[in-house]
Scaffold this motif. Structure first.
Motif, PDB file in Angstrom:
ATOM      1  N   THR A 143      19.125  68.661  73.169  1.00 25.41           N
ATOM      2  CA  THR A 143      19.506  67.892  71.991  1.00 25.41           C
ATOM      3  C   THR A 143      18.456  68.116  70.920  1.00 25.41           C
ATOM      4  N   VAL A 144      18.879  68.175  69.675  1.00 28.29           N
ATOM      5  CA  VAL A 144      18.018  68.568  68.564  1.00 28.29           C
ATOM      6  C   VAL A 144      17.973  67.445  67.546  1.00 28.29           C
ATOM      7  N   TYR A 145      16.773  66.964  67.221  1.00 31.06           N
ATOM      8  CA  TYR A 145      16.634  65.834  66.312  1.00 31.06           C
ATOM      9  C   TYR A 145      15.928  66.132  64.984  1.00 31.06           C
ATOM     10  N   PRO A 146      15.178  67.223  64.827  1.00 30.63           N
ATOM     11  CA  PRO A 146      14.546  67.462  63.537  1.00 30.63           C
ATOM     12  C   PRO A 146      15.577  67.724  62.441  1.00 30.63           C
ATOM     13  N   ALA A 147      15.203  67.420  61.205  1.00 36.77           N
ATOM     14  CA  ALA A 147      16.000  67.763  60.031  1.00 36.77           C
ATOM     15  C   ALA A 147      15.264  68.849  59.259  1.00 36.77           C
ATOM     16  N   THR A 148      15.938  69.955  59.015  1.00 33.55           N
ATOM     17  CA  THR A 148      15.350  71.092  58.317  1.00 33.55           C
ATOM     18  C   THR A 148      16.410  71.705  57.416  1.00 33.55           C
ATOM     19  N   THR A 149      15.968  72.541  56.496  1.00 32.08           N
ATOM     20  CA  THR A 149      16.923  73.215  55.622  1.00 32.08           C
ATOM     21  C   THR A 149      16.357  74.568  55.205  1.00 32.08           C
ATOM     22  N   ILE A 150      17.235  75.505  54.896  1.00 29.32           N
ATOM     23  CA  ILE A 150      16.826  76.792  54.328  1.00 29.32           C
ATOM     24  C   ILE A 150      16.809  76.635  52.809  1.00 29.32           C
TER      25      ILE A 150
END
Length: 339
Positions: A143-150
């Motif tokens: 499960t993935v919880y970080p928030a990131t963006t390109i």
């Protein structure tokens, strides 16, 4: 330790930089302008007030990289299905495949129990492509919880969070999960082991299955969906249907519905990932988030009128806009585990 990140987008790129900084031998599968920028300038991560640049092998052709210890699949569920055969050159005898996607995973019933042993979710793995090509025995659930963006090709911006859930489908405490957790920790990431990763998958999915399609259909941000009386009630009813399905198949929910919705409301005026995809004309990740839940409801003979209604509207919206992927025709409830 050789780790290939298959899909070096916002989450995959973030993981790649941090794992590389922690000492892992990391390679990337990417494409287009993003790939070219990584090859030319390295992969840049904007983390707090730092700019971190890491150089690592990057290609669109997995044959250039060879067998890996771990393959982290950081694609959306429908994209992972499309490239299953392309992953084969990365798979050695002991390669583990980490499914870092939202929604119910294609391997969900592997090792779950005798009644529905190895039932195969056709909504996320039509024709059993991933099951047959990758094999559920390779899988580590995540499960993935970080928030990131390109922010631009070759540049990832970290917004918040560094937690990842990990667990074996058969609920064992395996050496391979421990080694992966150690690699994540060395890269200043925060892994958490779950006796049954499915429980955490449901908690994360619980909000996504209602907030994403309602937001995409209405254009409303998360705080509005979670506080407007009408959409809040709709979301709550969808979540209760999903909870009944999860519990039917042995999952446990560590928080209640109201607390989960209130938590979403506190996030503020967030545009959900599905709403962002609609805005940008990208394929929506609907089947893993909602069709799969409907499929499990039918399998467990649980009625889902609220889920059915929102799913039908979201599917039609996706078809009209050309944003909903077309998979082969299947009959989900009849597609039991075929050899």
């Amino acid at each position: 330790m050789k780790i290939c990140i298959y899909g070096a987008g916002a989450i995959g790129g973030y993981m790649a930089v941090m794992l590389k900084r922690g000492g892992a031998d990391v390679s990337l599968i990417a494409r287009g302008a993003h790939l070219e920028a990584i090859r030319e300038n390295g992969l840049k991560l904007l983390l707090d007030d730092r700019e971190i640049v890491e150089h690592m092998p990057a290609t669109s052709d997995p044959r250039e990289l060879g067998a890996q210890d771990y393959v982290v699949v950081a694609l959306k569920a429908h994209q992972a299905w499309q490239v299953a055969e392309d992953m084969v050159p990365l798979l050695g005898p002991d390669t583990a495949v980490v499914t870092a996607q939202n929604g119910l995973p294609w391997w969900y019933f592997h090792g779950l129990g005798p009644e529905f042993a190895d039932y195969r979710l056709q909504s996320v793995d039509p024709g059993n492509r991933q099951w047959n090509v990758i094999g559920p025995e390779r899988v580590i659930g995540a499960t993935v919880y970080p928030a990131t963006t390109i922010t631009e090709p070759g540049v990832i911006k970290h917004i918040y969070g560094n937690q990842f859930g990990l667990g074996e489908p058969d609920r064992s405490e395996s050496a391979r999960v421990k080694r992966l957790a150690e690699a994540l920790e060395a890269g200043e990431l925060s892994p958490r082991f779950y006796d049954d990763i499915r429980n955490d998958i449901w908690i994360k999915l619980w909000g996504n299955l209602c907030f994403n399609p309602i937001s995409a259909l209405t254009g409303a941000t998360l705080d509005v969906v979670a506080t407007d009386p009408g959409t809040r009630t709709l979301a709550r009813n969808m979540m209760l249907e999903a909870q009944a399905i999860g519990e039917k198949f042995g999952a446990t929910f560590r928080v209640d519905v109201e607390r989960r919705i209130n938590g979403a409301a506190k996030v503020g005026a967030h545009r959900t990932s599905m709403l962002q995809d609609v805005d940008k004309g990208r394929t929506i990740e609907l089947d893993a988030l909602l069709t799969s839940v409907q499929e499990m409801g039918r399998l467990g003979e649980i009625e889902t009128p609220f889920i059915d209604s929102v799913l039908a509207l979201a599917q039609q919206m996706g078809r009209v806009k050309g944003l909903y992927p077309v998979f082969p025709e299947t009959d989900p409830v009849q597609e039991k585990a075929a050899s």
